[in-house]
Design a protein around this motif. Structure first.
Motif, PDB file in Angstrom:
ATOM      1  N   ALA A 129       0.829  -1.206   0.000  1.00  0.00           N
ATOM      2  CA  ALA A 129       0.000   0.000   0.000  1.00  0.00           C
ATOM      3  C   ALA A 129       0.864   1.257   0.000  1.00  0.00           C
ATOM      4  N   VAL A 130       1.952   1.243   0.757  1.00  0.00           N
ATOM      5  CA  VAL A 130       2.872   2.386   0.792  1.00  0.00           C
ATOM      6  C   VAL A 130       3.526   2.566  -0.575  1.00  0.00           C
ATOM      7  N   ARG A 131       3.992   1.480  -1.150  1.00  0.00           N
ATOM      8  CA  ARG A 131       4.626   1.538  -2.467  1.00  0.00           C
ATOM      9  C   ARG A 131       3.657   2.048  -3.528  1.00  0.00           C
ATOM     10  N   ASP A 132       2.410   1.594  -3.473  1.00  0.00           N
ATOM     11  CA  ASP A 132       1.392   2.031  -4.427  1.00  0.00           C
ATOM     12  C   ASP A 132       1.139   3.530  -4.305  1.00  0.00           C
ATOM     13  N   GLY A 133       1.024   4.027  -3.072  1.00  0.00           N
ATOM     14  CA  GLY A 133       0.809   5.457  -2.864  1.00  0.00           C
ATOM     15  C   GLY A 133       1.971   6.293  -3.376  1.00  0.00           C
ATOM     16  N   ALA A 134       3.183   5.833  -3.110  1.00  0.00           N
ATOM     17  CA  ALA A 134       4.371   6.561  -3.573  1.00  0.00           C
ATOM     18  C   ALA A 134       4.445   6.571  -5.099  1.00  0.00           C
ATOM     19  N   LEU A 135       4.138   5.442  -5.711  1.00  0.00           N
ATOM     20  CA  LEU A 135       4.167   5.356  -7.170  1.00  0.00           C
ATOM     21  C   LEU A 135       3.096   6.257  -7.797  1.00  0.00           C
ATOM     22  N   ARG A 136       1.906   6.252  -7.210  1.00  0.00           N
ATOM     23  CA  ARG A 136       0.835   7.095  -7.734  1.00  0.00           C
ATOM     24  C   ARG A 136       1.189   8.581  -7.613  1.00  0.00           C
ATOM     25  N   LEU A 137       1.820   8.966  -6.501  1.00  0.00           N
ATOM     26  CA  LEU A 137       2.232  10.368  -6.339  1.00  0.00           C
ATOM     27  C   LEU A 137       3.334  10.716  -7.332  1.00  0.00           C
ATOM     28  N   THR A 138       4.290   9.831  -7.508  1.00  0.00           N
ATOM     29  CA  THR A 138       5.372  10.061  -8.472  1.00  0.00           C
ATOM     30  C   THR A 138       4.818  10.234  -9.880  1.00  0.00           C
ATOM     31  N   ASN A 139       3.898   9.364 -10.266  1.00  0.00           N
ATOM     32  CA  ASN A 139       3.292   9.475 -11.591  1.00  0.00           C
ATOM     33  C   ASN A 139       2.526  10.780 -11.761  1.00  0.00           C
ATOM     34  N   LEU A 140       1.839  11.213 -10.718  1.00  0.00           N
ATOM     35  CA  LEU A 140       1.094  12.464 -10.771  1.00  0.00           C
ATOM     36  C   LEU A 140       2.024  13.661 -10.956  1.00  0.00           C
ATOM     37  N   VAL A 141       3.092  13.682 -10.163  1.00  0.00           N
ATOM     38  CA  VAL A 141       4.033  14.806 -10.226  1.00  0.00           C
ATOM     39  C   VAL A 141       4.752  14.852 -11.572  1.00  0.00           C
ATOM     40  N   GLN A 142       5.082  13.706 -12.122  1.00  0.00           N
ATOM     41  CA  GLN A 142       5.821  13.655 -13.380  1.00  0.00           C
ATOM     42  C   GLN A 142       4.933  13.702 -14.623  1.00  0.00           C
ATOM     43  N   SER A 143       3.630  13.686 -14.435  1.00  0.00           N
ATOM     44  CA  SER A 143       2.718  13.676 -15.579  1.00  0.00           C
ATOM     45  C   SER A 143       2.687  15.039 -16.273  1.00  0.00           C
ATOM     46  N   PRO A 144       2.939  15.058 -17.576  1.00  0.00           N
ATOM     47  CA  PRO A 144       2.903  16.322 -18.300  1.00  0.00           C
ATOM     48  C   PRO A 144       1.473  16.838 -18.488  1.00  0.00           C
ATOM     49  N   THR A 145       0.484  15.992 -18.274  1.00  0.00           N
ATOM     50  CA  THR A 145      -0.905  16.408 -18.486  1.00  0.00           C
ATOM     51  C   THR A 145      -1.598  16.876 -17.214  1.00  0.00           C
ATOM     52  N   SER A 146      -0.951  16.735 -16.054  1.00  0.00           N
ATOM     53  CA  SER A 146      -1.609  17.158 -14.820  1.00  0.00           C
ATOM     54  C   SER A 146      -1.647  18.683 -14.753  1.00  0.00           C
ATOM     55  N   ASN A 147      -2.770  19.202 -14.253  1.00  0.00           N
ATOM     56  CA  ASN A 147      -2.906  20.656 -14.159  1.00  0.00           C
ATOM     57  C   ASN A 147      -3.070  21.078 -12.707  1.00  0.00           C
ATOM     58  N   ASP A 148      -2.905  22.367 -12.465  1.00  0.00           N
ATOM     59  CA  ASP A 148      -2.946  22.892 -11.110  1.00  0.00           C
ATOM     60  C   ASP A 148      -4.344  22.882 -10.503  1.00  0.00           C
ATOM     61  N   LEU A 149      -5.372  22.883 -11.332  1.00  0.00           N
ATOM     62  CA  LEU A 149      -6.736  22.996 -10.819  1.00  0.00           C
ATOM     63  C   LEU A 149      -7.152  21.786  -9.987  1.00  0.00           C
ATOM     64  N   ASP A 150      -6.780  20.601 -10.400  1.00  0.00           N
ATOM     65  CA  ASP A 150      -7.175  19.409  -9.653  1.00  0.00           C
ATOM     66  C   ASP A 150      -5.991  18.680  -9.014  1.00  0.00           C
ATOM     67  N   PHE A 151      -4.847  19.338  -8.959  1.00  0.00           N
ATOM     68  CA  PHE A 151      -3.647  18.707  -8.402  1.00  0.00           C
ATOM     69  C   PHE A 151      -3.848  18.321  -6.932  1.00  0.00           C
TER      70      PHE A 151
END
Length: 107
Positions: free
Chosen positions: A41-63
């Motif tokens: 569960a810890v690894r999954d959360g860290a991976l999901r956060l890493t993917n979010l931060v590194q995603s070129p499509t993520s925007n500030d509105l729903d970050f």
């Protein structure tokens, strides 16, 4: 102090090396369950956060909401809170502690 949920421990047999012993055998002992997530569960959360931060499509509105959805901040908050609580027993109350996680291979 057990890092895992109490419900996980009760289902297992102490005689087989799982579970926990009764505190009646240790008159001045306090048993505390911390309910900390397991490593997957810890690894999954860290991976999901890493993917979010590194995603070129993520925007500030729903970050902010997407960050909360990763559950990483909650896991980190739990671990830090329980670590402080354990350290307080040692530092402020001068009590010995034993931290144990069930079947340590998953923690």
């Amino acid at each position: 102090m057990y890092k895992s949920p109490c419900s996980n421990l009760r289902l297992r047999s102490p005689t087989a090396g799982y579970g926990y012993e009764s505190t009646s055998n240790y008159p001045h002992c306090k048993l505390t369950f911390y309910n900390i997530q397991n490593i997957p569960a810890v690894r999954d959360g860290a991976l999901r956060l890493t993917n979010l931060v590194q995603s070129p499509t993520s925007n500030d509105l729903d970050f902010s909401s997407k960050t909360e959805d990763t559950k990483w901040l909650g896991i980190t908050r739990d671990v830090l809170n329980k670590a402080w609580h354990t350290a307080a027993y040692v530092h402020f109350y001068r009590l010995p502690v034993m931290v144990h996680c069930t079947h340590g291979s998953d923690r």
